[in-house]
Design a protein around this motif. Structure first.
Motif, PDB file in Angstrom:
ATOM      1  N   GLN A 110      31.582 -21.715   1.798  1.00 58.70           N
ATOM      2  CA  GLN A 110      30.446 -22.553   2.167  1.00 58.70           C
ATOM      3  C   GLN A 110      29.761 -22.015   3.423  1.00 58.70           C
ATOM      4  OE1 GLN A 110      32.030 -26.677   2.132  1.00 58.70           O
ATOM      5  NE2 GLN A 110      30.492 -26.992   0.536  1.00 58.70           N
ATOM      6  N   VAL A 111      30.542 -21.621   4.410  1.00 56.96           N
ATOM      7  CA  VAL A 111      29.972 -21.064   5.640  1.00 56.96           C
ATOM      8  C   VAL A 111      29.172 -19.805   5.316  1.00 56.96           C
ATOM      9  CG1 VAL A 111      30.536 -19.920   7.824  1.00 56.96           C
ATOM     10  CG2 VAL A 111      31.646 -22.071   7.227  1.00 56.96           C
ATOM     11  N   SER A 112      29.750 -18.924   4.512  1.00 59.14           N
ATOM     12  CA  SER A 112      29.082 -17.680   4.146  1.00 59.14           C
ATOM     13  C   SER A 112      27.772 -17.956   3.409  1.00 59.14           C
ATOM     14  CB  SER A 112      30.014 -16.826   3.292  1.00 59.14           C
ATOM     15  OG  SER A 112      29.373 -15.659   2.870  1.00 59.14           O
ATOM     16  N   CYS A 113      27.815 -18.843   2.435  1.00 57.60           N
ATOM     17  CA  CYS A 113      26.618 -19.169   1.657  1.00 57.60           C
ATOM     18  C   CYS A 113      25.547 -19.788   2.547  1.00 57.60           C
ATOM     19  CB  CYS A 113      26.973 -20.137   0.525  1.00 57.60           C
ATOM     20  SG  CYS A 113      28.019 -19.432  -0.757  1.00 57.60           S
ATOM     21  N   TRP A 114      25.943 -20.737   3.382  1.00 58.52           N
ATOM     22  CA  TRP A 114      24.999 -21.403   4.280  1.00 58.52           C
ATOM     23  C   TRP A 114      24.327 -20.372   5.188  1.00 58.52           C
ATOM     24  CZ3 TRP A 114      23.806 -26.664   4.688  1.00 58.52           C
ATOM     25  CH2 TRP A 114      22.991 -27.002   5.773  1.00 58.52           C
ATOM     26  N   ASN A 115      25.117 -19.515   5.770  1.00 59.12           N
ATOM     27  CA  ASN A 115      24.588 -18.550   6.726  1.00 59.12           C
ATOM     28  C   ASN A 115      23.726 -17.475   6.064  1.00 59.12           C
ATOM     29  OD1 ASN A 115      25.709 -20.020   8.787  1.00 59.12           O
ATOM     30  ND2 ASN A 115      27.562 -18.787   8.875  1.00 59.12           N
ATOM     31  N   GLN A 116      23.784 -17.383   4.747  1.00 57.60           N
ATOM     32  CA  GLN A 116      22.875 -16.521   3.990  1.00 57.60           C
ATOM     33  C   GLN A 116      21.624 -17.284   3.559  1.00 57.60           C
ATOM     34  OE1 GLN A 116      24.984 -14.670   0.673  1.00 57.60           O
ATOM     35  NE2 GLN A 116      26.801 -14.483   1.951  1.00 57.60           N
ATOM     36  N   GLY A 117      21.578 -18.585   3.876  1.00 57.50           N
ATOM     37  CA  GLY A 117      20.437 -19.412   3.494  1.00 57.50           C
ATOM     38  C   GLY A 117      20.466 -19.849   2.047  1.00 57.50           C
ATOM     39  N   ASN A 118      21.650 -19.884   1.422  1.00 60.36           N
ATOM     40  CA  ASN A 118      21.781 -20.159  -0.004  1.00 60.36           C
ATOM     41  C   ASN A 118      22.470 -21.510  -0.233  1.00 60.36           C
ATOM     42  OD1 ASN A 118      22.332 -20.179  -2.747  1.00 60.36           O
ATOM     43  ND2 ASN A 118      22.847 -18.003  -2.813  1.00 60.36           N
ATOM     44  N   LEU A 119      21.661 -22.564  -0.350  1.00 64.26           N
ATOM     45  CA  LEU A 119      22.218 -23.906  -0.541  1.00 64.26           C
ATOM     46  C   LEU A 119      22.862 -24.080  -1.914  1.00 64.26           C
ATOM     47  CD1 LEU A 119      19.505 -26.102   1.194  1.00 64.26           C
ATOM     48  CD2 LEU A 119      21.855 -25.699   1.952  1.00 64.26           C
ATOM     49  N   ASP A 120      22.319 -23.410  -2.934  1.00 62.95           N
ATOM     50  CA  ASP A 120      22.929 -23.520  -4.267  1.00 62.95           C
ATOM     51  C   ASP A 120      24.355 -22.973  -4.247  1.00 62.95           C
ATOM     52  OD1 ASP A 120      20.674 -24.693  -5.549  1.00 62.95           O
ATOM     53  OD2 ASP A 120      19.718 -22.734  -5.586  1.00 62.95           O
ATOM     54  N   CYS A 121      24.553 -21.860  -3.565  1.00 65.56           N
ATOM     55  CA  CYS A 121      25.888 -21.275  -3.407  1.00 65.56           C
ATOM     56  C   CYS A 121      26.774 -22.204  -2.568  1.00 65.56           C
ATOM     57  CB  CYS A 121      25.752 -19.902  -2.765  1.00 65.56           C
ATOM     58  SG  CYS A 121      27.306 -19.076  -2.378  1.00 65.56           S
ATOM     59  N   PHE A 122      26.230 -22.762  -1.493  1.00 64.52           N
ATOM     60  CA  PHE A 122      26.961 -23.690  -0.628  1.00 64.52           C
ATOM     61  C   PHE A 122      27.523 -24.861  -1.442  1.00 64.52           C
ATOM     62  CE2 PHE A 122      26.862 -27.633   1.873  1.00 64.52           C
ATOM     63  CZ  PHE A 122      27.693 -27.303   2.930  1.00 64.52           C
ATOM     64  N   MET A 123      26.742 -25.332  -2.396  1.00 61.05           N
ATOM     65  CA  MET A 123      27.133 -26.503  -3.193  1.00 61.05           C
ATOM     66  C   MET A 123      28.238 -26.214  -4.200  1.00 61.05           C
ATOM     67  SD  MET A 123      25.587 -29.392  -2.429  1.00 61.05           S
ATOM     68  CE  MET A 123      25.805 -30.318  -3.941  1.00 61.05           C
ATOM     69  N   GLU A 124      28.590 -24.946  -4.402  1.00 53.94           N
ATOM     70  CA  GLU A 124      29.640 -24.613  -5.370  1.00 53.94           C
ATOM     71  C   GLU A 124      30.981 -25.243  -5.011  1.00 53.94           C
ATOM     72  OE1 GLU A 124      29.660 -20.368  -5.698  1.00 53.94           O
ATOM     73  OE2 GLU A 124      27.717 -20.326  -6.715  1.00 53.94           O
ATOM     74  N   GLY A 125      31.168 -25.643  -3.758  1.00 51.91           N
ATOM     75  CA  GLY A 125      32.406 -26.295  -3.355  1.00 51.91           C
ATOM     76  C   GLY A 125      32.487 -27.755  -3.777  1.00 51.91           C
ATOM     77  N   TYR A 126      31.349 -28.313  -4.174  1.00 49.72           N
ATOM     78  CA  TYR A 126      31.284 -29.723  -4.566  1.00 49.72           C
ATOM     79  C   TYR A 126      31.474 -29.875  -6.075  1.00 49.72           C
ATOM     80  CZ  TYR A 126      29.332 -30.875   0.013  1.00 49.72           C
ATOM     81  OH  TYR A 126      29.151 -31.053   1.353  1.00 49.72           O
ATOM     82  N   LEU A 127      32.028 -31.002  -6.475  1.00 45.63           N
ATOM     83  CA  LEU A 127      32.193 -31.304  -7.893  1.00 45.63           C
ATOM     84  C   LEU A 127      30.819 -31.474  -8.533  1.00 45.63           C
ATOM     85  CD1 LEU A 127      34.153 -32.003 -10.224  1.00 45.63           C
ATOM     86  CD2 LEU A 127      33.906 -34.396  -9.549  1.00 45.63           C
ATOM     87  N   PRO A 128      30.503 -30.683  -9.565  1.00 44.96           N
ATOM     88  CA  PRO A 128      29.203 -30.821 -10.227  1.00 44.96           C
ATOM     89  C   PRO A 128      29.201 -32.024 -11.164  1.00 44.96           C
ATOM     90  CG  PRO A 128      30.450 -29.055 -11.252  1.00 44.96           C
ATOM     91  CD  PRO A 128      31.278 -29.573 -10.100  1.00 44.96           C
ATOM     92  N   SER A 129      29.041 -33.208 -10.572  1.00 45.34           N
ATOM     93  CA  SER A 129      29.179 -34.454 -11.322  1.00 45.34           C
ATOM     94  C   SER A 129      28.347 -35.550 -10.667  1.00 45.34           C
ATOM     95  CB  SER A 129      30.656 -34.872 -11.327  1.00 45.34           C
ATOM     96  OG  SER A 129      30.810 -36.188 -11.780  1.00 45.34           O
ATOM     97  N   ASP A 130      27.973 -36.524 -11.466  1.00 40.05           N
ATOM     98  CA  ASP A 130      27.280 -37.699 -10.934  1.00 40.05           C
ATOM     99  C   ASP A 130      28.202 -38.561 -10.085  1.00 40.05           C
ATOM    100  OD1 ASP A 130      24.918 -36.969 -12.169  1.00 40.05           O
ATOM    101  OD2 ASP A 130      25.245 -38.240 -13.922  1.00 40.05           O
ATOM    102  N   SER A 131      29.511 -38.308 -10.154  1.00 41.31           N
ATOM    103  CA  SER A 131      30.457 -39.102  -9.366  1.00 41.31           C
ATOM    104  C   SER A 131      30.630 -38.571  -7.942  1.00 41.31           C
ATOM    105  CB  SER A 131      31.824 -39.172 -10.060  1.00 41.31           C
ATOM    106  OG  SER A 131      32.428 -37.890 -10.082  1.00 41.31           O
ATOM    107  N   LEU A 132      30.048 -37.399  -7.640  1.00 41.83           N
ATOM    108  CA  LEU A 132      30.104 -36.880  -6.271  1.00 41.83           C
ATOM    109  C   LEU A 132      29.452 -37.886  -5.325  1.00 41.83           C
ATOM    110  CD1 LEU A 132      30.516 -34.552  -4.183  1.00 41.83           C
ATOM    111  CD2 LEU A 132      28.228 -33.779  -4.823  1.00 41.83           C
ATOM    112  N   MET A 133      30.057 -38.054  -4.139  1.00 34.76           N
ATOM    113  CA  MET A 133      29.526 -38.990  -3.155  1.00 34.76           C
ATOM    114  C   MET A 133      29.382 -38.272  -1.813  1.00 34.76           C
ATOM    115  SD  MET A 133      31.107 -42.663  -1.902  1.00 34.76           S
ATOM    116  CE  MET A 133      31.273 -43.243  -3.571  1.00 34.76           C
TER     117      MET A 133
END
Length: 143
Positions: A36-59
């Protein structure tokens, strides 16, 4: 006597196996944070989000309230951090990583953003869940 030694061997072998599993799980979770740190620091939010569950249940819980769902969380990040200057340089400090069960870990930490105009920092609590052998953030409370 052999029976006692056998049972002790099973007990300590089980403890060692559990410890190894916990260590592997902790490393996998820390790897998510590093990514997440690496993705963020590259300016890539889509990559940053890969750590999150891709679901409507994410909070995601932040200062503006609760956001439900993966896409809504991603949209929130894009709105709050529209470009690389707004994103700055991210770093994390993990304070506690606690195993709650074989399928759940909680993490408490600090986040820091170094930006040209200002610096931001706060704290977070994350709940990780292991799904099909992979760890995901299912709840994020950041302030």
């Amino acid at each position: 006597m052999l029976r006692v030694l056998f049972l002790l061997g099973l007990l300590f072998g089980g403890i060692a196996c559990t410890s190894e599993n916990q260590s592997a799980d902790q490393e996998a979770i820390k790897s998510i944070m590093d990514n997440q740190v690496s993705c963020w620091n590259q300016g890539n939010l889509d990559c940053f989000m890969e750590g999150y569950l891709p679901s409507d249940s994410l909070m995601f819980i932040g200062k503006e309230g609760i956001v439900y769902g993966y896409q809504n969380t991603l949209d929130r990040y894009h709105k709050s951090y529209p470009d690389k200057d707004a994103m700055g340089t991210l770093s994390f400090n993990v304070i506690h990583l606690n195993r709650l069960s074989p399928a759940y870990y909680s993490m408490i930490g600090q986040w820091m953003l170094d930006r040209k105009e200002d610096d931001l920092q706060g704290y977070f609590t994350l709940l990780f869940k292991k799904i099909n052998g992979q760890w995901f953030i299912i709840k994020d409370h950041s302030s």
